[in-house]
Design a protein around this motif. Structure first.
Motif, PDB file in Angstrom:
ATOM      1  N   ALA A 172       0.867  -1.175   0.000  1.00  0.00           N
ATOM      2  CA  ALA A 172       0.000   0.000   0.000  1.00  0.00           C
ATOM      3  C   ALA A 172       0.903   1.223   0.000  1.00  0.00           C
ATOM      4  O   ALA A 172       1.747   1.376   0.880  1.00  0.00           O
ATOM      5  CB  ALA A 172      -0.915  -0.007   1.228  1.00  0.00           C
ATOM      6  N   ILE A 173       0.743   2.068  -1.001  1.00  0.00           N
ATOM      7  CA  ILE A 173       1.609   3.236  -1.172  1.00  0.00           C
ATOM      8  C   ILE A 173       0.814   4.490  -0.851  1.00  0.00           C
ATOM      9  O   ILE A 173      -0.189   4.780  -1.499  1.00  0.00           O
ATOM     10  CB  ILE A 173       2.172   3.297  -2.600  1.00  0.00           C
ATOM     11  CG1 ILE A 173       2.972   2.023  -2.891  1.00  0.00           C
ATOM     12  CG2 ILE A 173       3.025   4.535  -2.800  1.00  0.00           C
ATOM     13  CD1 ILE A 173       3.396   1.880  -4.324  1.00  0.00           C
ATOM     14  N   LYS A 174       1.269   5.191   0.162  1.00  0.00           N
ATOM     15  CA  LYS A 174       0.559   6.379   0.628  1.00  0.00           C
ATOM     16  C   LYS A 174       1.194   7.632   0.048  1.00  0.00           C
ATOM     17  O   LYS A 174       2.373   7.894   0.242  1.00  0.00           O
ATOM     18  CB  LYS A 174       0.575   6.445   2.160  1.00  0.00           C
ATOM     19  CG  LYS A 174      -0.164   7.643   2.713  1.00  0.00           C
ATOM     20  CD  LYS A 174      -0.116   7.650   4.225  1.00  0.00           C
ATOM     21  CE  LYS A 174      -0.779   8.894   4.779  1.00  0.00           C
ATOM     22  NZ  LYS A 174      -0.694   8.953   6.239  1.00  0.00           N
ATOM     23  N   LYS A 175       0.373   8.400  -0.670  1.00  0.00           N
ATOM     24  CA  LYS A 175       0.811   9.661  -1.250  1.00  0.00           C
ATOM     25  C   LYS A 175       0.275  10.773  -0.365  1.00  0.00           C
ATOM     26  O   LYS A 175      -0.909  11.089  -0.372  1.00  0.00           O
ATOM     27  CB  LYS A 175       0.278   9.795  -2.676  1.00  0.00           C
ATOM     28  CG  LYS A 175       0.934  10.872  -3.497  1.00  0.00           C
ATOM     29  CD  LYS A 175       0.450  10.799  -4.934  1.00  0.00           C
ATOM     30  CE  LYS A 175       1.200  11.785  -5.815  1.00  0.00           C
ATOM     31  NZ  LYS A 175       0.751  11.701  -7.221  1.00  0.00           N
ATOM     32  N   SER A 176       1.162  11.366   0.411  1.00  0.00           N
ATOM     33  CA  SER A 176       0.741  12.326   1.432  1.00  0.00           C
ATOM     34  C   SER A 176       0.326  13.648   0.821  1.00  0.00           C
ATOM     35  O   SER A 176       0.786  14.051  -0.243  1.00  0.00           O
ATOM     36  CB  SER A 176       1.874  12.543   2.440  1.00  0.00           C
ATOM     37  OG  SER A 176       1.489  13.487   3.407  1.00  0.00           O
ATOM     38  N   ARG A 177      -0.588  14.334   1.526  1.00  0.00           N
ATOM     39  CA  ARG A 177      -1.007  15.669   1.107  1.00  0.00           C
ATOM     40  C   ARG A 177      -0.267  16.759   1.859  1.00  0.00           C
ATOM     41  O   ARG A 177      -0.369  17.930   1.528  1.00  0.00           O
ATOM     42  CB  ARG A 177      -2.508  15.858   1.387  1.00  0.00           C
ATOM     43  CG  ARG A 177      -3.417  15.007   0.514  1.00  0.00           C
ATOM     44  CD  ARG A 177      -4.860  15.250   0.871  1.00  0.00           C
ATOM     45  NE  ARG A 177      -5.743  14.389   0.108  1.00  0.00           N
ATOM     46  CZ  ARG A 177      -7.053  14.294   0.317  1.00  0.00           C
ATOM     47  NH1 ARG A 177      -7.609  15.008   1.274  1.00  0.00           N
ATOM     48  NH2 ARG A 177      -7.788  13.502  -0.418  1.00  0.00           N
ATOM     49  N   ILE A 178       0.448  16.401   2.892  1.00  0.00           N
ATOM     50  CA  ILE A 178       1.098  17.388   3.740  1.00  0.00           C
ATOM     51  C   ILE A 178       2.391  17.844   3.087  1.00  0.00           C
ATOM     52  O   ILE A 178       3.215  17.033   2.683  1.00  0.00           O
ATOM     53  CB  ILE A 178       1.399  16.800   5.137  1.00  0.00           C
ATOM     54  CG1 ILE A 178       0.094  16.353   5.788  1.00  0.00           C
ATOM     55  CG2 ILE A 178       2.111  17.815   6.018  1.00  0.00           C
ATOM     56  CD1 ILE A 178       0.280  15.654   7.102  1.00  0.00           C
ATOM     57  N   GLY A 179       2.566  19.151   3.000  1.00  0.00           N
ATOM     58  CA  GLY A 179       3.766  19.712   2.392  1.00  0.00           C
ATOM     59  C   GLY A 179       4.985  19.481   3.253  1.00  0.00           C
ATOM     60  O   GLY A 179       4.898  19.202   4.439  1.00  0.00           O
ATOM     61  N   GLY A 208       9.370   1.037   3.435  1.00  0.00           N
ATOM     62  CA  GLY A 208      10.304   2.087   3.061  1.00  0.00           C
ATOM     63  C   GLY A 208       9.576   3.321   2.583  1.00  0.00           C
ATOM     64  O   GLY A 208       8.381   3.503   2.835  1.00  0.00           O
ATOM     65  N   CYS A 209      10.298   4.178   1.880  1.00  0.00           N
ATOM     66  CA  CYS A 209       9.715   5.439   1.433  1.00  0.00           C
ATOM     67  C   CYS A 209      10.401   5.887   0.151  1.00  0.00           C
ATOM     68  O   CYS A 209      11.435   5.358  -0.249  1.00  0.00           O
ATOM     69  CB  CYS A 209       9.857   6.509   2.518  1.00  0.00           C
ATOM     70  SG  CYS A 209      11.577   6.886   2.933  1.00  0.00           S
ATOM     71  N   CYS A 210       9.791   6.868  -0.489  1.00  0.00           N
ATOM     72  CA  CYS A 210      10.363   7.512  -1.673  1.00  0.00           C
ATOM     73  C   CYS A 210      10.503   8.994  -1.358  1.00  0.00           C
ATOM     74  O   CYS A 210       9.528   9.646  -0.962  1.00  0.00           O
ATOM     75  CB  CYS A 210       9.465   7.300  -2.898  1.00  0.00           C
ATOM     76  SG  CYS A 210      10.002   8.224  -4.355  1.00  0.00           S
ATOM     77  N   LEU A 218       5.129   6.820   1.257  1.00  0.00           N
ATOM     78  CA  LEU A 218       5.399   5.749   2.210  1.00  0.00           C
ATOM     79  C   LEU A 218       4.884   4.429   1.654  1.00  0.00           C
ATOM     80  O   LEU A 218       3.791   4.365   1.081  1.00  0.00           O
ATOM     81  CB  LEU A 218       4.733   6.054   3.559  1.00  0.00           C
ATOM     82  CG  LEU A 218       5.212   7.334   4.251  1.00  0.00           C
ATOM     83  CD1 LEU A 218       4.438   7.556   5.543  1.00  0.00           C
ATOM     84  CD2 LEU A 218       6.698   7.270   4.534  1.00  0.00           C
ATOM     85  N   VAL A 219       5.651   3.374   1.841  1.00  0.00           N
ATOM     86  CA  VAL A 219       5.308   2.053   1.315  1.00  0.00           C
ATOM     87  C   VAL A 219       5.064   1.106   2.489  1.00  0.00           C
ATOM     88  O   VAL A 219       5.992   0.801   3.248  1.00  0.00           O
ATOM     89  CB  VAL A 219       6.427   1.509   0.406  1.00  0.00           C
ATOM     90  CG1 VAL A 219       6.015   0.166  -0.193  1.00  0.00           C
ATOM     91  CG2 VAL A 219       6.745   2.506  -0.697  1.00  0.00           C
ATOM     92  N   TYR A 220       3.810   0.663   2.644  1.00  0.00           N
ATOM     93  CA  TYR A 220       3.417  -0.215   3.740  1.00  0.00           C
ATOM     94  C   TYR A 220       3.031  -1.592   3.200  1.00  0.00           C
ATOM     95  O   TYR A 220       2.786  -1.767   1.998  1.00  0.00           O
ATOM     96  CB  TYR A 220       2.211   0.350   4.488  1.00  0.00           C
ATOM     97  CG  TYR A 220       2.465   1.611   5.270  1.00  0.00           C
ATOM     98  CD1 TYR A 220       2.969   1.564   6.564  1.00  0.00           C
ATOM     99  CD2 TYR A 220       2.187   2.858   4.733  1.00  0.00           C
ATOM    100  CE1 TYR A 220       3.188   2.719   7.293  1.00  0.00           C
ATOM    101  CE2 TYR A 220       2.402   4.025   5.448  1.00  0.00           C
ATOM    102  CZ  TYR A 220       2.903   3.945   6.734  1.00  0.00           C
ATOM    103  OH  TYR A 220       3.125   5.088   7.452  1.00  0.00           O
TER     104      TYR A 220
END
Length: 475
Positions: A172-179, A208-210, A218-220
């Motif tokens: 599950a790859i989370k694309k954050s909205r927080i700057g 991990g993360c990108c 974030l990669v969960y």
């Protein structure tokens, strides 16, 4: 019997005269129109020739190939030249774009603390489960360029996509909205480093993360059975979870939060505990997720001052008023989750004005001794009445307005585990068995004839009174 004179072909005149003007003279076929040229005619002595204008192809004769303009050759030449120019310009543009993209990714990588992350990873070389830094291209490939059909959910912290890594691992790859706030970069990297080392069965694993994007990705691990909210809400799920499963989910969630508070290398306050952030696998095992709002608390601090952040209905009122975040804020949010589990209602429901805020309505109902009216009838039966009552009393402790009066998550987890143990081994309901167990555990100090000593009886009586007090107090 003599001879006859004729002019040569292409000449005309009197062949018997030798005078140039009176004898045979050359015929100009180009002037009298007696030629077979399609475009240009050229008179020669005794004959003529044909030719084509510049740019044309052919022999110029009507009965030959004639004169044709080379449209195909010119078009092909122009096309080849245009293709060459286009390829050359495109290559230049692509190279410029790649250089710009590389520079932009490098900028984001440094801005998001990539160098500090590499330093942290270097220090963790002995850990086999350390966080991996993914490239943006890897995650774009895994999500089919972040296709809309891959979206698992959207929340206040960002959008979550389903992805498949090259080794066929579901993530599950989370694309954050927080700057990217520069002041929070170090905290973010510390969080990634700490969470990557957490190996708790009820915490979603961080792979991990990108850092090459404007905001980190974030990669969960992928959990396939939806959220707890979806399983509790009767509008989303026609088949409610049994009470046994609900109680086990409560225990697993409490253990996970307690682990974050007490056993992690640096204590972590989740700050957004809610039923939508508790994922369930195919065996209905709980996995606490979404650490986008979480904060690391140094061991020498008991609370931190932050901008208030959380979800309406789960937000600790004390934290809302003071901005002081501590572990008891997670306890309050978990208490609301417990209320959802025992009532089957959502934390906030604007369609029910009388219980718009579930926590307040629940506390008011318990104060008026209306517990049985608000419990979820779908799971309420005679065998689990006592457990439901105990969990309800525990939830009331967790949602107390004063944070100091709330139990710790470790105490909450122990009480919930005790309820499951009581069901498996209901010795607490049998006074004779309790007596025998307690006497045995206390060593059964006795004289030579097998009679218990007075000191043993005194200790045993005090334990009985303590157990009775705890049951009456809802523990």
């Amino acid at each position: 019997m003599g001879y006859c004179c004729v002019c040569k072909e292409g000449f005309r005149g009197n062949p018997y005269l030798s005078h140039p003007d009176l004898g045979c003279k050359d015929i100009n076929e180009c002037d009298d129109g007696k030629h077979r040229c399609s475009r240009r005619c050229h008179n020669v002595e005794g004959n003529y020739t044909c030719s084509c204008p510049p740019g044309y192809r052919g022999d110029g004769y009507i009965d030959g190939s004639g004169c044709k303009f080379p449209f195909m050759e010119i078009s092909l030449g122009i096309s080849v030249a245009f293709l060459f120019v286009f390829t050359f310009v495109s290559t230049l543009c692509w190279g410029h774009k790649q250089r710009s993209l590389k520079q932009l990714r490098k900028k984001y990588f440094e801005q998001n603390g990539g160098n500090y992350m590499l330093q942290q990873m270097y220090q963790q070389q002995g850990h086999t489960d350390r966080a991996k830094i993914f490239s943006e291209d890897e995650l774009r490939t895994a999500t089919n360029n972040f296709d809309e059909n891959r979206i698992l959910g959207r929340g206040g912290q960002g959008t979550v996509y389903e992805g498949i890594l090259p080794d066929n691992t579901h993530v599950a790859i989370k694309k954050s909205r927080i700057g990217g706030d520069p002041r929070q970069i170090k905290d973010f990297i510390n969080e990634v480093a700490v969470l990557s080392q957490i190996n708790h069965r009820n915490v979603v694993k961080l792979f991990g993360c990108c850092l090459e994007t404007e905001v980190p990705l974030l990669v969960y691990e992928y959990v396939d059975n939806g959220t707890l909210l979806e399983h509790i809400d009767p509008l989303k799920n026609e088949h409610p979870l049994s009470w046994e499963i609900r109680l086990r989910i409560a225990v697993e969630t409490a253990e996970a939060i307690s682990y974050l508070h007490s056993a992690a290398a640096i204590p972590i306050i989740h700050r957004d505990i809610k039923s939508a952030n508790i994922l369930l696998d195919h065996n209905h095992r709980a996995k606490v997720s979404d650490f986008g709002a979480s904060r690391l608390v140094p061991l020498d601090e008991t609370q931190v001052t932050t901008v208030v952040q959380g979800t309406l209905g789960y937000l600790d009122p004390e934290y809302l008023l003071t901005g002081q975040l501590n572990e008891k804020s997670d306890v309050y949010s978990f208490g609301v989750v417990l209320v959802e589990l025992v009532t089957g209602n959502k934390a906030v429901d604007f369609n029910k004005p009388e219980q718009r805020n579930l926590a307040m309505h629940f506390a008011s109902s318990l104060k008026e001794d209306n517990l049985w009216e608000i419990l979820d009838k779908r799971v309420l039966h005679q065998k689990n009445e006592e457990q439901l009552k105990e969990v309800a009393f525990l939830a009331r402790k967790c949602i107390r307005v004063n944070g100091e009066e709330r139990p710790t998550m470790k105490e909450v987890a122990m009480e919930l585990e005790g309820l499951i143990s009581m069901k498996k081994h209901p010795w607490g309901k049998r006074e004779d068995m309790m007596s025998e167990e307690c006497e045995y555990l206390l060593g059964h100090v006795a004289d030579g004839y097998g009679n218990a000593s007075a000191s043993t009886s005194t200790v045993y009586d005090s334990i009985q009174r303590e157990v009775a007090f705890e049951i009456e107090d809802g523990r």
